[in-house]
Design an enzyme around this catalytic site. Structure first.
Site, PDB file in Angstrom:
ATOM      1  N   LYS A 128       0.867  -1.181   0.000  1.00  0.00           N
ATOM      2  CA  LYS A 128       0.000   0.000   0.000  1.00  0.00           C
ATOM      3  C   LYS A 128       0.901   1.228   0.000  1.00  0.00           C
ATOM      4  O   LYS A 128       1.716   1.411   0.907  1.00  0.00           O
ATOM      5  CB  LYS A 128      -0.910  -0.002   1.220  1.00  0.00           C
ATOM      6  CG  LYS A 128      -1.776   1.241   1.288  1.00  0.00           C
ATOM      7  CD  LYS A 128      -2.801   1.158   2.392  1.00  0.00           C
ATOM      8  CE  LYS A 128      -3.619   2.428   2.441  1.00  0.00           C
ATOM      9  NZ  LYS A 128      -4.642   2.368   3.495  1.00  0.00           N
ATOM     10  N   ARG A 166     -10.776   9.791   1.468  1.00  0.00           N
ATOM     11  CA  ARG A 166     -10.663  10.499   2.755  1.00  0.00           C
ATOM     12  C   ARG A 166     -11.756  11.558   2.871  1.00  0.00           C
ATOM     13  O   ARG A 166     -12.219  11.850   3.974  1.00  0.00           O
ATOM     14  CB  ARG A 166      -9.257  11.082   2.904  1.00  0.00           C
ATOM     15  CG  ARG A 166      -8.209   9.976   3.008  1.00  0.00           C
ATOM     16  CD  ARG A 166      -6.789  10.520   3.060  1.00  0.00           C
ATOM     17  NE  ARG A 166      -5.809   9.441   2.979  1.00  0.00           N
ATOM     18  CZ  ARG A 166      -4.507   9.633   2.779  1.00  0.00           C
ATOM     19  NH1 ARG A 166      -4.035  10.860   2.658  1.00  0.00           N
ATOM     20  NH2 ARG A 166      -3.683   8.599   2.716  1.00  0.00           N
ATOM     21  N   LYS A 203      -2.080  -1.517  -3.922  1.00  0.00           N
ATOM     22  CA  LYS A 203      -2.945  -0.348  -3.890  1.00  0.00           C
ATOM     23  C   LYS A 203      -2.107   0.921  -3.968  1.00  0.00           C
ATOM     24  O   LYS A 203      -1.113   0.997  -3.244  1.00  0.00           O
ATOM     25  CB  LYS A 203      -3.698  -0.411  -2.565  1.00  0.00           C
ATOM     26  CG  LYS A 203      -4.620   0.704  -2.277  1.00  0.00           C
ATOM     27  CD  LYS A 203      -5.175   0.498  -0.895  1.00  0.00           C
ATOM     28  CE  LYS A 203      -6.034   1.688  -0.584  1.00  0.00           C
ATOM     29  NZ  LYS A 203      -6.489   1.686   0.761  1.00  0.00           N
TER      30      LYS A 203
HETATM   31  C1  PBG Z   1      -7.635   3.377   5.349  1.00  0.00           C
HETATM   32  C2  PBG Z   1      -7.838   3.172   3.903  1.00  0.00           C
HETATM   33  C3  PBG Z   1      -7.627   4.105   2.868  1.00  0.00           C
HETATM   34  C4  PBG Z   1      -8.102   3.519   1.709  1.00  0.00           C
HETATM   35  C5  PBG Z   1      -8.555   2.233   2.039  1.00  0.00           C
HETATM   36  N1  PBG Z   1      -8.378   2.029   3.393  1.00  0.00           N
HETATM   37  C6  PBG Z   1      -7.130   5.497   2.919  1.00  0.00           C
HETATM   38  C7  PBG Z   1      -5.818   5.792   3.470  1.00  0.00           C
HETATM   39  O1  PBG Z   1      -4.963   4.928   3.675  1.00  0.00           O
HETATM   40  O2  PBG Z   1      -5.610   6.969   3.769  1.00  0.00           O
HETATM   41  C8  PBG Z   1      -8.134   4.193   0.357  1.00  0.00           C
HETATM   42  C9  PBG Z   1      -9.088   3.633  -0.646  1.00  0.00           C
HETATM   43  C10 PBG Z   1      -9.400   4.528  -1.781  1.00  0.00           C
HETATM   44  O3  PBG Z   1      -8.789   5.603  -1.981  1.00  0.00           O
HETATM   45  O4  PBG Z   1     -10.302   4.160  -2.551  1.00  0.00           O
HETATM   46  N2  PBG Z   1      -6.636   2.721   5.976  1.00  0.00           N
END
Ligand code: PBG
Length: 382
Positions: free
Chosen positions: A247, A257, A300
């Protein structure tokens, strides 16, 4: 000095006339006057037609829809798609998310409708993301394992309405953190091992509610092994872990967010999420997570990171998921709303590219729409 100037002047004068080409040397090039219909590369077949002699013609395998489908290497089906669903209990309203047109914060009742709609189209897996009221947010994020909290309630409702749906939950503290971080903040730092204690409680709480998979998205070191032990110790050996292994600290999460009101309260997430410049680091994360007991690995964001999907695919054999994230969704929507791109064609092509890169599962806000388009096109028999 004078000679230099004269030489330069001569040089630039010469540049104005056409460059001289080397003289023709072979009969072949001498005969090459394509504009006069004399083309040494093009022969004439027995029927007097133009013929460029060659044994391999890859176009033969693309000549008709039937042939193309016979040799197609990858397939996309609704069952490969996982639909993320945003949920809230702030009111009885389904609240549209401005930066993600077509997506909303659902009430628990409308969430169940979304699951039923997806299931009817062959989308069989769903991942829930809660919007938590500010007054329930703390640094330790204890609300994340409240058995009466929104996620356990939502999981139980989904499983009651659609027992065959695969329900996944997000494991991380950020929706519940007054710091907007995925872990506990002490002295301005996101602390690893104390965060894991909370994540384990969160995962067990979701397992008790009936979650099929938990998806740790926090990027703390060692959390997969800890979660596996915590789940197994209470007998949840059949609850799987989809690890967000690679990630990245990405700007593509912005609209997500917005959806959850979970922007980091200070700084950024670069001490736990990966540097977009790094590829080998993803292999370290992926192999660790696989060794610690992850059932699937996730990459991701999606499209800009398909090279990472492929690199992990080449070294790890467990299934790989890839997340087509909120910013990617927003960009397609914006282009489509402007009339600049063909939304349906771009989405189906994009999702197929995930499959070609090596993703088994694709988390996408387009899951249900894409399934509907596939059904409409007759590309899928449910
Ligand atoms: C939270 C999380 C995030 C996403 C999925 N789980 C945001 C982040 O890490 O700030 C992002 C998913 C998206 O942008 O579609 N841990």
């Amino acid at each position: 000095m004078k000679t230099v100037i004269v030489a330069l002047a001569l040089h630039s004068a010469a540049a104005l006339v056409a460059p001289t080409r080397p003289a023709r040397t072979s009969a072949l090039t001498a005969a090459y006057k394509p504009m006069d219909g004399v083309n040494a590369a093009v022969d004439t077949n027995n029927r007097g037609e133009a013929w460029v002699s060659q044994m391999q013609r890859p176009r033969r395998n693309r000549k008709s829809a039937g042939v193309r489908s016979m040799v197609r290497e990858n397939f996309l089906t609704p069952a490969n798609l996982m639909q993320p669903i945003f949920i809230h209990e702030d009111s009885d309203e389904v609240v549209p998310i401005a930066s993600m047109p077509g997506q909303s914060r659902h009430t628990l009742d409308s969430m169940v409708e979304q699951v039923k709609k997806g299931m009817a189209l062959g989308v069989k897996s769903f991942i829930l993301f809660p919007k938590v009221p500010d007054d329930l947010k703390t640094n330790f994020a204890d609300e994340c394992y409240n058995p009466e909290g929104i996620v356990p309630k939502a999981v139980a409702m989904c499983k009651a309405a659609c027992p065959d749906a695969t329900i996944c939950t997000d494991i991380a503290l950020d929706p519940y953190s007054d710091q907007g971080h995925d872990g506990i903040v002490l002295d301005g730092k996101i602390v690893n091992d104390q965060t894991i204690e909370q994540l384990c409680k969160q995962a067990v709480c979701h397992a008790r509610a009936g979650a099929d998979f938990v998806g740790p998205s926090d990027m703390m070191d060692g959390r997969i092994g800890a979660l596996r032990l915590a789940l197994d110790a209470e007998g949840w050996t059949d609850v799987g872990i989809i690890s967000y292994s690679a990630k990245y600290a990405s700007a593509f999460y912005g609209p997500f967010r917005d959806a959850l009101d979970s922007h980091p309260g200070f700084g950024d997430k670069k001490t736990y999420q990966q540097d977009p410049a790094n590829g080998r680091e993803a292999i370290i994360e992926a192999t660790l997570d696989a060794a610690e007991g992850a059932d699937m690995l996730m990459v991701k964001p999606g499209v800009p990171y398909l090279d990472i999907v492929r690199r992990i695919r080449d070294v790890v054999d467990i299934p790989i998921a890839a997340y087509h994230v909120s910013g990617e969704y927003a960009m397609i929507k914006a282009g489509a709303e402007k009339g600049w791109i063909d939304e349906k064609a771009i989405v189906l092509e994009t999702l197929m590219c995930f499959r070609r890169a090596g993703a088994d599962v694709i988390l996408t806000y387009y899951a249900t729409d894409a399934a509907q388009w596939m059904v409409d096109e007759g590309e899928v028999c449910l």
